[in-house]
Structure formats: C-alpha cells, structure tokens
Motif scaffolding. Sequence first.
Motif, PDB file in Angstrom:
ATOM      1  N   MET A   1       0.976  -1.229   0.044  1.00 49.43           N
ATOM      2  CA  MET A   1       0.203   0.107  -0.044  1.00 49.43           C
ATOM      3  C   MET A   1       0.930   1.364  -0.160  1.00 49.43           C
ATOM      4  O   MET A   1       1.921   1.303   0.696  1.00 49.43           O
ATOM      5  N   TYR A   3       0.708   5.847  -0.402  1.00 51.54           N
ATOM      6  CA  TYR A   3       0.159   6.988   0.319  1.00 51.54           C
ATOM      7  C   TYR A   3      -1.198   7.116  -0.194  1.00 51.54           C
ATOM      8  O   TYR A   3      -2.259   7.639   0.694  1.00 51.54           O
ATOM      9  N   ASP A   5      -3.428   4.898  -1.234  1.00 47.10           N
ATOM     10  CA  ASP A   5      -4.491   3.795  -0.364  1.00 47.10           C
ATOM     11  C   ASP A   5      -4.559   4.345   0.710  1.00 47.10           C
ATOM     12  O   ASP A   5      -5.852   4.170   1.234  1.00 47.10           O
ATOM     13  N   TRP A   6      -3.646   4.751   1.403  1.00 45.99           N
ATOM     14  CA  TRP A   6      -3.839   5.260   2.966  1.00 45.99           C
ATOM     15  C   TRP A   6      -4.915   6.710   2.970  1.00 45.99           C
ATOM     16  O   TRP A   6      -5.466   6.457   3.751  1.00 45.99           O
ATOM     17  N   VAL A   9      -8.397   5.305   2.778  1.00 47.91           N
ATOM     18  CA  VAL A   9      -8.671   4.441   4.024  1.00 47.91           C
ATOM     19  C   VAL A   9      -8.983   5.512   5.099  1.00 47.91           C
ATOM     20  O   VAL A   9     -10.034   5.549   5.822  1.00 47.91           O
ATOM     21  N   VAL A  10      -8.193   6.772   5.354  1.00 46.74           N
ATOM     22  CA  VAL A  10      -8.129   7.548   6.212  1.00 46.74           C
ATOM     23  C   VAL A  10      -9.439   8.380   5.984  1.00 46.74           C
ATOM     24  O   VAL A  10     -10.455   8.772   6.874  1.00 46.74           O
ATOM     25  N   THR A 147      -0.357  -5.556   4.764  1.00 48.72           N
ATOM     26  CA  THR A 147       0.136  -4.127   5.149  1.00 48.72           C
ATOM     27  C   THR A 147       1.392  -3.880   5.856  1.00 48.72           C
ATOM     28  O   THR A 147       2.089  -2.852   5.470  1.00 48.72           O
ATOM     29  N   MET A 149       1.431  -3.574   8.857  1.00 50.12           N
ATOM     30  CA  MET A 149       0.997  -2.880  10.135  1.00 50.12           C
ATOM     31  C   MET A 149       1.304  -3.860  11.590  1.00 50.12           C
ATOM     32  O   MET A 149       0.729  -5.237  11.224  1.00 50.12           O
ATOM     33  N   HIS A 330      -2.928   0.792  -7.393  1.00 50.02           N
ATOM     34  CA  HIS A 330      -2.865   1.774  -6.040  1.00 50.02           C
ATOM     35  C   HIS A 330      -4.034   2.571  -6.165  1.00 50.02           C
ATOM     36  O   HIS A 330      -4.546   3.163  -7.076  1.00 50.02           O
ATOM     37  N   GLY A 334      -6.354   0.589  -1.676  1.00 46.71           N
ATOM     38  CA  GLY A 334      -7.399   1.229  -0.637  1.00 46.71           C
ATOM     39  C   GLY A 334      -8.575   0.955  -0.673  1.00 46.71           C
ATOM     40  O   GLY A 334      -8.922   0.902   0.720  1.00 46.71           O
TER      41      GLY A 334
END
Length: 541
Positions: A1, A3, A5-6, A9-10, A147, A149, A330, A334
């Motif tokens: 993933m 930026y 994709d994030w 999500v955010v 990810t 994470m 990408h 996300g």
Amino acid sequence: MNYLDWIVVVVYLAGMIALAVHLGKSQKNGGDYYLGGNDVNYFAIAISTMATQCSTNSLLGAPAFVIASGGLLWLQNELAVPLAMIGVMIFLLPFFRKQNIISVYEYLEKRFGVGTRTFMSVVFQILRAFATGVTVYGISIVLQEITGMEFWLAALILGVITIIYDMFGGMKAVIYSDIIQMVVLYGGIAICLYYAVTLTGGWTEVWNLLPADKANALDFSHHGLGDGKDYAFWPMLIGGFFLYVSYYGCDQTQVQRELSSKSIDDTNMSLFINGILRFPLVITYCLVGVAIAAFIIKNPEFLNAIPKNADGAINYNLTVPQFCIMYLPHGVIGLIMIALFSAAMSSLDSTINSLSATTMRDIVERFFVKEPLSEENQLFISRSLTVFWGVVCVIFSFFVGNIGDSIIEAINKIGSLANGSILATFLLAILTRRANGRGTVIGIICGFAFNVYLWLYFPKVSWLWWNLFGCVITFVSGYVFSILLGGEKHNPDEIDDLIFSSNAKSFFNYKKNWPVYYAILVGYFGFMIYMLSVISSLGAK
C-alpha cells in the motif's frame, strides 16, 4: 500500500465518524439510541442486516473454502435463508416487535420469569463478546500480513473507530454506516472479481480451468449423518434452516435492528428483502474464489506469495487480499482495504451496540436502578456501556490467538452447539402454554449436552445437524420437564399476547398479505436450486 491507498482509508474512516456525530444529535433517550426512535426504513434495515452477515470471516473464508476445499458447495448454505425468513416472519419477530421491547430477552421474562431472562442474556453477552474478539483478531491478522502494520495497531484502529461512531450514533449509525459499508464492500468484491477474471483470460477460460469437483454446487449423494460430509445438501438445508432461524430470530445483534422498524409490517418486509438479496451477494464473493482458483491453476507461482501459517501450510484465508495487493492498482487497493475494514466494522458495530442494550435493559435497569432514569442518564449510561463492550471485544482479540488457530475455524461449530437450544427456548415460550422457566432451562442443558456428545464421539456427523438436534431435544425435554416439575401457573389472559395465534392477520394487525410474500420466498428457494444446478453444469467436464 502507498500514500494514495492510505488517503482513501483515512477519508473513509473519518467520514464514518462524521456521519455518526451527525446522527447522534437527534438522540434523546435509550429508545432513540438502541432502536433509532423506531423510525428506520425497512430497506435500510435489510441492507444493514446483510452487511452484518457479510463479516470478514465470510468475505475471506468463503473464497478460501472454494479455492482450497469444497468449491461451490458452500452456496448450498444459502438455500435455507429464504425458508428461514418465513419461519422468523411467522413465529418470532412479530411477537417481539408487538411488545415494544429493546432486549429480546425481555420477552422471556414475561413468559418464564427473570431467571430465564438473565441466564440467556448473560450467556449471550459472554459468548458474543468472545466471538467478536475472534473477528477483530482475524481482520487484524490480515492487515498485519498484508500491510505490515503491527497487530496491536490494526486492532486498535479497527476498535477505536468503530467504538467512536457507535458511541455517538447508536443504532442509526450502525444501520446507515452498514449501508455505506455494504456499497463499498460489494464494490470491492466486484472489482476484485473483474481483475481475477480478466487476468485469467475471461470467464470461458475460468470455467475451462476450474476442476469439475470445485464447480459442483449441489451434493445430493451424501447426508452428513456419519459419512464425514459436513457440506452435503441435506445438512446444509435442514441444519442451515434451524441455524438461520435462530440467528435472525433469536440473536440480539440481528433482532435489535429489526425492532427499530416503524411497524410490524416493516419488520417483516426487511426480513423478506434480506431473504431475496443475500444470495446474489454470496454468489459474487464465491465467484471471486472460483476466478482466483482458476488463476492459481494458470499461475501456480502465486501460491508462493500467499502468507503461511505457523506450521508452514498456506493460509488460504489471505488469498483474496494478497491477490489484490499484488495485481490491483494503487487507490483501488485502498478501496479493497476499506472493504475488509467494512466487513469487520459492520459486525463489530452491531455487536457492541447489542451488548450495550442487553446489559442496560437486562442487568442495569432490571437490578440496579430503583427509580426510572432521566433521558439524559439513559443516554449517558448507554453510550458508556457501548464503550465498555467495545474495549472488552478489542481486549479479547489480543488473547484468542494464543488459544490456537483452530479457534477461528471452530467458532461456527461452537455456535451450532447452542443455536438450536436457543431457538427452542423461544419456541417453547411462543408455541406452548405449559412450558415454564424451570423445565426450559433443563431442556437447554439437555440439548447442549447432546450436541457436545456428538462433537466428542461422533465427529463424522455434520456439525450443521447440531442445530436441528439441539432444537428438537431442547423443545421436547423442556416441555416434558415443565409438565413433570410443574411451576408457576399463568392466567390465560396474561399470556394471550405472548402466544402464537393462528389468526395472525388480526393478532398483529398486519396491513400486508404476508402469505403472498411467503409464497414468493418458497419460489425463490426453487429458483436458487435451479441456479446452483446451472452453475454445476457449467463446470461439468
């Protein structure tokens, strides 16, 4: 993933919180918080119910089942849904909706007394919180593997976001966020399916590559009563029927949203719509399994990219997210991650709201509150309990993994140990006049014990049959012990509104001609069998 994709999500997660805060502004008391003020549209309730059913375990587990083991036999699991909706619409939900209750266990006190109500409510709270911890654990492991994470961070993000929007928005936030999550979820599934089919070479190539045994969607040749075939037609139809009637009609996580409708007719209509729309959803994510299974046959090196379990075996539950990470662009990745979040959040939000409702109604207000609470205090305590149960479920997620991977695989079996007994408890209350709390509790113990005996000593009996056996044994033994042991004698006038009446139209003041809708669901059941036979023929070599 990356930026992009994030960012996707955010933005999505922030939007969920903003929606909940907006919806929460109109809440004044516990009824608004737990039932949306009985002002929720039946179509919204139906879609929310579907979203809750489509958990992360389903979204990842069903394609994994198709790829690694039983193929499209999983679709037989859906055949019982429209028939189960008929049973719930006739025998269960109308009674609860007519009583204007919040916790389904309030009905049990009216029939069997406070002891039965409290026992069933506490059992629900413990088992559901533990099962939800497993759900949080499962999606957090997926996010960790895909990810990079950390597990604790994934669990906290999922838990905190869900707790915040559930705390502020209550049942309306649960339902309307579920609708958004359902759209995102289905969109993510459709995109994944498109890429899997395209990369394999089209649908014709997919069906040509797929082994015939995986394409077969109907198994009439086995019965599951000792042949070791868990997923044969009859256990999945009959056992599945009792499983779904119990889940949709007796589980607080499902019943509570149905009770938020404007009327009894709307409650039944939401169930009817769910009985129709769920099948296309499940077919879609099973077809993802079909397409990726064909892709693997054509590109066997992809198997090396799928994360492994501790014992070195391929974890097929991670096949779908791994495929998406490797082959989707990408931004779209996300969206897929949002779909995974949505699947988990749609189950988690319903659970912590229903846990809060049962604790509030069955424990706090029943035993600890001497005077009626003010509306402000009702709302404050309700929201506090939502936070409490959300934290408990997240904490559980940090410990269930230590028990072993088998706990995730066994969670559905554990549910089937009790589903039939829970259903029989409500059927004894609704269909009989002589059953009482003492006899019913003994019946529950008998039904549960029999299923445990089957699990330990007859492992080749399909666990789906446990739902039927538990219901029948609990009902019969509960009724017999009620007569033998005696108990409180009810004045007939006191329970007339709690017992099934053959004149349902006037009893519930129905405005719709529901037998027509029942007939449609029966016809839809026949259509589903036809569709599964067509799918099986497409894969026949």
